[in-house]
Design an enzyme around this catalytic site. Structure first.
Site, PDB file in Angstrom:
ATOM      1  N   GLU A   1      -3.976   7.930  -5.072  1.00 22.99           N
ATOM      2  CA  GLU A   1      -4.225   7.263  -6.354  1.00 22.99           C
ATOM      3  C   GLU A   1      -5.520   7.816  -6.955  1.00 22.99           C
ATOM      4  OE1 GLU A   1      -4.146   3.021  -5.839  1.00 22.99           O
ATOM      5  OE2 GLU A   1      -2.115   3.019  -5.040  1.00 22.99           O
TER       6      GLU A   1
ATOM      7  N   ARG B   1       0.857  -1.187   0.000  1.00 20.81           N
ATOM      8  CA  ARG B   1       0.000   0.000   0.000  1.00 20.81           C
ATOM      9  C   ARG B   1       0.889   1.232   0.000  1.00 20.81           C
ATOM     10  NH1 ARG B   1      -3.445  -2.764  -1.500  1.00 20.81           N
ATOM     11  NH2 ARG B   1      -5.576  -3.039  -0.724  1.00 20.81           N
TER      12      ARG B   1
ATOM     13  N   HIS C   1      -0.960   0.438  -9.810  1.00 22.98           N
ATOM     14  CA  HIS C   1      -1.644  -0.496  -8.897  1.00 22.98           C
ATOM     15  C   HIS C   1      -2.199  -1.702  -9.657  1.00 22.98           C
ATOM     16  CE1 HIS C   1      -3.738  -0.563  -4.715  1.00 22.98           C
ATOM     17  NE2 HIS C   1      -3.491  -1.801  -5.137  1.00 22.98           N
TER      18      HIS C   1
END
Length: 341
Positions: free
Chosen positions: A271, A242, A290
Site C-alpha cells: 500500500e 490485511r 484501505h
C-alpha cells in the site's frame, strides 16, 4: 511523562488532547528509523502509527518506555516479542471501529452480489442502456445472486467478525458459517454462526467468503492457492482485514481464470496499491484504498478510545486491548527510573 506519536494524523487530535493530561506530546517530524529512535529516547509512551516499525532497536533506544499503543486494531508493525521481553505492555485499539468495518463489509458484499459497481462502470463508460440492463438482468451472464440463497462464511470471529455476523443476520443469508480456532462453538452459536472444524471445510461451502483476521505469522498467506482452489466457482471473496492475509498472485490467477467469480479488496500486500498491479485491470474486482474503518464518527471514536486505554494503563488499570497480558503484572512502573529493568 512524554508521549511520542510517530506520525501526525489529523484524527489523532482527540488522543493527543487526552494524553496531554500525562505531560508533553511530541510528533516525529519524519518516519526514518533514526528519527523515531531519537524521539523515543525520553518517551514514556509511544503511539505507534501504521508503517512506523517499532522493533527491538527502537525499544532499546527508549529506556523509559512504559507502554506502546497502536491507534488501530492492527499492530503488525510492532514487535510484540521484543516488547514482551522488555516488560513493555502493548495496547491495540481492537474493537474501536468494528461497526464501521462491519458496515463497509456488508456494503461490499451487496455491491458484489448485486453487481452494483460493475453496472455503474459500464453505464458511465457509455455502454448502451438496454445492453447493460440485459447483461445485468441475466444472472447466467454475470456474477450475482441473492443472499437469501447463499452461504456466507466469515473467517475470523473477533470484534469485527462478530459485528459482521450480527449485521448480516438482517440480510438473512441462507446459511452463515465461520472459522475461528479460538472461538468456542457455543459462542458462535449465539451469533447464529455454524462453526466449521477447519478452514477448508468452511471455504468449500462458501458462496461469499469474508476475511476478518489480524495479520500474524499464522495468518500471513492464509488464503493461498489451496484455499482459492477449494472455493466454489461462483464464490466471491471480500478482504477487509490485511492484504498480506491473501496470496495476491494466486488471487489474480483465480480471478483471471474464472476460478472464482469476483472479489472486493480494501487492503493489499503493498500500500499504496502499485499503478501496475494486475488487480487494477480486472473488471470482476472492487478496489478501495484501505477505508473500511474510516468514518468521521469512527475516527473520533478510535482516537478517544486509544487515549483512554493509555490513560488507564498509566493509572495502573489493565487496559482493554492488551496484546501481551503476560507482562502486565511484571511491567515497569510508570514513575520508575529511565533505565530498563
Amino acid at each position: 511523562m512524554t508521549t511520542v506519536i510517530t506520525k501526525r494524523l489529523g484524527y489523532l487530535a482527540a488522543a493527543e488532547r487526552l494524553l496531554r493530561a500525562l505531560g508533553p506530546v511530541e510528533y516525529c517530524p519524519d518516519q526514518r528509523p533514526e528519527t523515531v529512535r531519537r524521539h523515543l529516547a525520553g518517551a514514556r509512551i509511544v503511539l505507534a502509527t501504521k508503517g512506523v516499525t517499532i522493533d527491538g532497536d527502537a525499544l532499546d533506544a527508549a529506556p523509559g518506555l512504559r507502554v506502546v499503543a497502536a491507534p488501530t486494531a492492527g499492530f503488525d508493525w510492532i514487535d510484540i516479542t521484543a516488547a514482551t521481553a522488555r516488560g513493555i505492555p502493548v495496547i491495540a485499539n481492537t474493537g474501536a471501529a468494528a461497526d464501521a468495518v462491519a458496515e463497509f463489509t456488508l456494503g461490499t458484499v451487496l455491491a458484489l452480489t448485486r453487481r452494483i459497481v460493475a453496472a455503474d462502470r459500464e453505464l458511465r463508460g457509455g455502454a448502451d442502456w438496454a445492453a447493460v440492463r440485459d447483461r445485468y438482468s441475466r444472472a447466467d451472464l454475470r456474477i450475482g445472486g441473492d443472499l437469501t440463497t447463499s452461504t456466507v462464511a466469515i473467517v475470523g470471529l473477533g470484534h469485527i467478525g462478530r459485528k459482521v455476523a450480527q449485521k448480516l443476520a438482517v440480510l438473512r443469508p441462507a446459511t452463515l458459517i465461520g472459522y475461528d480456532p479460538f472461538l468456542p462453538a457455543a459462542h458462535a452459536a449465539e451469533l447464529g454462526v455454524e462453526l466449521c472444524a477447519d478452514l477448508l471445510d468452511c471455504v468449500r461451502r462458501a458462496d461469499v467468503l469474508l476475511l476478518h483476521v489480524p495479520l500474524t505469522a499464522r495468518t500471513a498467506g492464509l488464503v493461498g492457492a489451496e484455499v482459492l482452489a477449494a472455493l466454489p466457482p461462483r464464490a466471491l471473496l471480500v478482504n477487509c482485514s490485511r492484504g498480506e492475509v491473501v496470496d495476491e498472485p494466486a488471487l489474480v490467477e483465480a480471478l483471471e481464470s474464472g476460478r472464482i467469480a469476483g472479489a472486493a479488496l480494501d487492503v493489499f500486500a503493498e500500500e499504496p496499491l502499485p499503478v501496475d498491479s494486475p488487480l487494477r485491470r480486472l473488471d470482476n474486482v472492487i478496489l478501495t484504498p484501505h477505508i473500511a474503518g474510516v468514518t468521521a464518527q469512527s475516527d473520533e471514536t478510535r482516537a478517544r478510545e486509544i487515549g483512554e486505554r493509555v490513560l488507564a494503563a498509566a493509572a495502573g488499570t489493565r487496559p482493554v486491548g492488551l496484546v501481551n497480558p503476560e507482562v502486565w503484572d511484571n511491567r515497569r512502573p510508570f514513575d520508575g527510573p529511565l533505565e530498563p529493568k
